[in-house]
Scaffold this active site. Structure first.
Site, PDB file in Angstrom:
ATOM      1  N   CYS A  28       0.841  -1.199   0.000  1.00 58.14           N
ATOM      2  CA  CYS A  28       0.000   0.000   0.000  1.00 58.14           C
ATOM      3  C   CYS A  28       0.874   1.246   0.000  1.00 58.14           C
ATOM      4  CB  CYS A  28      -0.900   0.004   1.232  1.00 58.14           C
ATOM      5  SG  CYS A  28      -1.693   1.595   1.508  1.00 58.14           S
ATOM      6  N   VAL A  29       0.596   2.141  -0.919  1.00 57.39           N
ATOM      7  CA  VAL A  29       1.448   3.326  -1.086  1.00 57.39           C
ATOM      8  C   VAL A  29       1.442   4.221   0.151  1.00 57.39           C
ATOM      9  CG1 VAL A  29      -0.371   4.623  -2.319  1.00 57.39           C
ATOM     10  CG2 VAL A  29       2.026   5.269  -2.597  1.00 57.39           C
TER      11      VAL A  29
END
Lengths: 130, 117
Positions: free
Chosen positions: A78-79
């Site tokens: 997840c960024v």
């Protein structure tokens, strides 16, 4: 059966990521399919290619990498979780003017949509928390 | 159409489980029908008037008031968990549906997928 595996624990800080890795191998050994492995929360630390444990200990980053390459798996981090923990690929490192990135394929930086998509499309979601 | 239940089981501060769990709820609400279950110490995420400045911690809990605008209408908590912490719904910034153990089990069965934070 198609599995989404969610990893929320960091390597060497909880059992979560090691258990997730064992589970992923068992899923494949039994002939099931892994839809995606999604790293969230502290799980994004598994993507850190700079992990350098002693040679007689498991390197979890390398273990995930090999599992993914040998079985053509998606390792998605997840960024938002990654950026705040200093887990950046070269593109993000340049964007945020950091001296280096520490994430390379087969780990891919993407968004929470991949988590939701996985939960919708997999038959089972297995979360390894801490 | 499938629907997802997000389970918040950590207190709001001291880890990012709550905040990142809420991010996932907001993302999920864009795709699919979502519900949220506050379990155990997770109910502390809904406490009113959290003063987080001294903690250098973000008061993300206020965003729960916006869940309605994201179409997330189904909020649940265990009545026993509230009672065990000497709380009532009057202490909370939103009003979850209180469940006994049987109802809790029914909610868990009712959803197609469960994401645990």
């Amino acid at each position: 059966m198609k599995f989404l595996i969610v990893v929320q624990g960091g390597p060497y800080t909880s059992q979560a990521s090691l258990s997730a890795w064992h589970f992923a191998r068992a899923v494949l050994t039994r002939g099931h399919e892994i839809y995606r492995i999604f790293f969230y929360h502290d799980g994004v630390y598994n993507a850190n290619g700079l992990l350098s444990p002693p040679q007689d200990e498991v390197n979890l980053h390398e273990a995930w990498r090999l599992l993914a390459v040998e079985n053509d798996l998606e390792l998605v981090i997840c960024v938002a979780s990654a950026l705040r923990r200093g887990i950046l690929d070269q593109t993000e490192a340049s964007r945020y003017e950091k001296p280096l990135g520490n994430v390379e394929a087969p780990f891919i930086i993407s968004g929470l949509g991949q988590l939701i998509d996985g939960t919708i499309n997999a038959d089972r979601t297995m979360t390894f928390g801490s | 159409m499938k629907k997802l239940l997000f389970v918040q089981s950590h207190p709001p501060h001291g880890s990012l489980f709550g905040q990142e769990g809420l991010d996932a709820i907001l993302a999920g609400s864009a795709f699919i029908e979502c519900g949220v279950l506050f379990l155990g110490d997770g109910i502390y995420q809904l406490l009113k008037d959290q003063q987080t400045t001294a903690l250098a911690s973000k008061n993300f809990s206020v965003s729960y008031q916006a869940l309605h605008d994201y179409g997330v209408e189904s909020l649940f908590c265990s009545a026993a968990d509230l009672l065990a912490r000497n709380l009532t719904v009057a202490d909370l910034i939103v009003t979850p549906t209180l469940l006994d153990a049987t109802e809790l089990a029914a909610v868990l069965r009712d959803y197609d997928g469960i994401l645990d934070f």
